[in-house]
Design a protein around this motif. Structure first.
Motif, mmCIF file in Angstrom:
data_model
loop_
_atom_site.group_PDB
_atom_site.id
_atom_site.type_symbol
_atom_site.label_atom_id
_atom_site.label_comp_id
_atom_site.label_asym_id
_atom_site.label_seq_id
_atom_site.Cartn_x
_atom_site.Cartn_y
_atom_site.Cartn_z
ATOM 1 N N UNK A 103 77.296 8.974 96.279
ATOM 2 C CA UNK A 103 77.057 7.902 95.296
ATOM 3 C C UNK A 103 76.550 6.644 95.997
ATOM 4 N N UNK A 104 77.135 6.314 97.146
ATOM 5 C CA UNK A 104 76.652 5.164 97.939
ATOM 6 C C UNK A 104 75.203 5.380 98.350
ATOM 7 N N UNK A 105 74.905 6.586 98.806
ATOM 8 C CA UNK A 105 73.556 6.929 99.235
ATOM 9 C C UNK A 105 72.580 6.813 98.067
ATOM 10 N N UNK A 106 72.888 7.447 96.946
ATOM 11 C CA UNK A 106 71.982 7.437 95.787
ATOM 12 C C UNK A 106 71.726 6.033 95.264
ATOM 13 N N UNK A 107 72.731 5.191 95.311
ATOM 14 C CA UNK A 107 72.562 3.836 94.776
ATOM 15 C C UNK A 107 71.775 2.923 95.721
ATOM 16 N N UNK A 108 71.518 3.377 96.937
ATOM 17 C CA UNK A 108 70.855 2.528 97.930
ATOM 18 C C UNK A 108 69.337 2.585 97.876
ATOM 19 N N UNK A 109 68.787 3.593 97.182
ATOM 20 C CA UNK A 109 67.328 3.764 97.129
ATOM 21 C C UNK A 109 66.895 4.136 95.714
ATOM 22 N N UNK A 110 65.592 4.026 95.471
ATOM 23 C CA UNK A 110 65.035 4.385 94.159
ATOM 24 C C UNK A 110 64.452 5.794 94.146
ATOM 25 N N UNK A 111 64.203 6.371 95.304
ATOM 26 C CA UNK A 111 63.568 7.694 95.369
ATOM 27 C C UNK A 111 64.605 8.797 95.163
ATOM 28 N N UNK A 112 64.170 9.965 94.719
ATOM 29 C CA UNK A 112 65.115 11.059 94.495
ATOM 30 C C UNK A 112 65.696 11.601 95.805
ATOM 31 N N UNK A 113 66.927 12.068 95.713
ATOM 32 C CA UNK A 113 67.616 12.666 96.853
ATOM 33 C C UNK A 113 68.155 14.017 96.405
ATOM 34 N N UNK A 114 67.820 15.056 97.139
ATOM 35 C CA UNK A 114 68.342 16.380 96.808
ATOM 36 C C UNK A 114 69.812 16.448 97.209
ATOM 37 N N UNK A 115 70.638 16.959 96.310
ATOM 38 C CA UNK A 115 72.056 17.164 96.606
ATOM 39 C C UNK A 115 72.253 18.651 96.863
ATOM 40 N N UNK A 116 72.794 18.994 98.010
ATOM 41 C CA UNK A 116 72.876 20.380 98.439
ATOM 42 C C UNK A 116 73.620 21.269 97.440
ATOM 43 N N UNK A 117 74.704 20.789 96.855
ATOM 44 C CA UNK A 117 75.461 21.618 95.915
ATOM 45 C C UNK A 117 74.690 21.807 94.608
ATOM 46 N N UNK A 118 73.989 20.775 94.149
ATOM 47 C CA UNK A 118 73.212 20.894 92.916
ATOM 48 C C UNK A 118 72.061 21.877 93.088
ATOM 49 N N UNK A 119 71.359 21.776 94.211
ATOM 50 C CA UNK A 119 70.240 22.675 94.484
ATOM 51 C C UNK A 119 70.749 24.108 94.671
ATOM 52 N N UNK A 120 71.893 24.253 95.326
ATOM 53 C CA UNK A 120 72.483 25.577 95.513
ATOM 54 C C UNK A 120 72.842 26.194 94.166
ATOM 55 N N UNK A 121 73.487 25.421 93.306
ATOM 56 C CA UNK A 121 73.861 25.919 91.975
ATOM 57 C C UNK A 121 72.619 26.335 91.200
ATOM 58 N N UNK A 122 71.574 25.516 91.232
ATOM 59 C CA UNK A 122 70.335 25.856 90.528
ATOM 60 C C UNK A 122 69.759 27.180 91.029
ATOM 61 N N UNK A 123 69.728 27.367 92.351
ATOM 62 C CA UNK A 123 69.169 28.593 92.929
ATOM 63 C C UNK A 123 70.011 29.810 92.562
ATOM 64 N N UNK A 124 71.335 29.667 92.599
ATOM 65 C CA UNK A 124 72.208 30.782 92.231
ATOM 66 C C UNK A 124 72.009 31.183 90.774
ATOM 67 N N UNK A 125 71.945 30.210 89.899
ATOM 68 C CA UNK A 125 71.761 30.490 88.474
ATOM 69 C C UNK A 125 70.400 31.124 88.214
ATOM 70 N N UNK A 126 69.378 30.622 88.895
ATOM 71 C CA UNK A 126 68.041 31.181 88.724
ATOM 72 C C UNK A 126 67.999 32.641 89.178
ATOM 73 N N UNK A 127 68.776 32.972 90.215
ATOM 74 C CA UNK A 127 68.842 34.345 90.729
ATOM 75 C C UNK A 127 69.845 35.192 89.956
ATOM 76 N N UNK A 128 70.432 34.629 88.913
ATOM 77 C CA UNK A 128 71.426 35.292 88.069
ATOM 78 C C UNK A 128 72.660 35.723 88.869
ATOM 79 N N UNK A 129 73.032 34.904 89.835
ATOM 80 C CA UNK A 129 74.260 35.113 90.606
ATOM 81 C C UNK A 129 75.315 34.203 90.006
ATOM 82 N N UNK A 130 76.424 34.766 89.607
ATOM 83 C CA UNK A 130 77.457 33.991 88.923
ATOM 84 C C UNK A 130 78.742 33.834 89.725
ATOM 85 N N UNK A 131 78.888 34.604 90.795
ATOM 86 C CA UNK A 131 80.086 34.507 91.639
ATOM 87 C C UNK A 131 79.632 34.276 93.073
#
Length: 167
Positions: A103-131
Motif C-alpha cells: 500500500x505504501x508502494x502503490x501510493x507513492x507513484x501514479x504508474x501501475x505496479x504488478x502485485x505478484x499474488x494478484x497476477x498469480x491468481x489471474x494466471x491460475x484462474x485463466x488456466x482453470x486451476x482452482x487448488x
C-alpha cells in the motif's frame, strides 16, 4: 524480421525493483526478457530499468515487523523509476508484497505496479486451476499471509506448506 501480430511497435519502459533477493532479481530479469523476445520476435529485449535495493535494511525491517519502513524503501525505488520514465513496475521479491508495504508502494507513484499474488491468481484462474500449494517464506506462505488472502479472495483453494519447515 517478422513481428508477432497485435504487438506494439514501440517498446514500453518498465521498472524492476530488485536486489531484495539477488537470485530472484536475475530470474525476473531473464523471464521478462524471454517473454519480450517470445512476444515480439527477433532479438528484442525489454526496455527495462532496475533499481537494486540494499537487501539488509529491508530484511531488518521485515524481521522487526515494520512493514511501513519496508514500503518506504520500495517507494524510494518506485519514485526514482517513475521519474526515469518507467510506465509500470514490478518488485522481484514475493515477501515484500505484504499488504501494508505494498500500500505504501502503490501510493507513492501514479504508474501501475504488478502485485505478484494478484497476477498469480489471474494466471491460475485463466488456466482453470482452482487448488494451489503455496511455498515460500513465512511472510508469503504462512496462514493469513497476503498471498493466501489474495488467492482465497479470488475463490482459490490454498494449501500452505508446513510451518515447521520454514524455520
Amino acid at each position: 524480421m517478422a513481428r508477432n501480430p497485435g504487438v506494439h511497435d514501440t517498446p514500453r519502459r518498465f521498472g524492476l525493483i530488485g536486489g531484495l533477493s539477488p537470485a530472484s532479481t536475475v530470474d525476473y530479469y531473464e523471464l521478462i526478457n524471454n517473454g519480450v523476445r517470445k512476444r515480439m520476435g527477433g532479438r528484442h529485449t525489454a526496455e527495462l530499468l532496475m533499481w537494486s535495493c540494499d537487501m539488509h535494511p529491508v530484511v531488518e525491517a521485515e524481521f522487526a515487523g515494520d512493514w511501513e519502513r519496508v514500503g518506504a524503501h520500495l517507494a524510494t525505488a518506485a519514485r526514482a523509476l517513475e521519474g526515469a520514465g518507467c510506465e509500470g513496475l514490478l518488485v522481484a521479491c514475493n515477501s515484500v508484497h505484504n499488504k501494508v508495504a505494498f500500500a505504501c508502494l502503490r501510493s507513492s507513484v501514479r504508474i501501475p505496479i504488478l502485485h505478484i499474488a494478484e497476477v498469480t491468481a489471474d494466471a491460475l484462474l485463466q488456466a482453470d486451476i482452482r487448488r494451489v500449494a503455496v511455498l515460500g517464506t513465512i511472510y508469503t506462505a504462512a496462514a493469513g499471509s497476503f498471498f493466501e488472502q489474495c488467492l482465497k479472495s479470488r475463490g482459490l483453494d490454498v494449501v500452505l506448506d508446513d510451518e515447521a519447515a520454514r524455520h
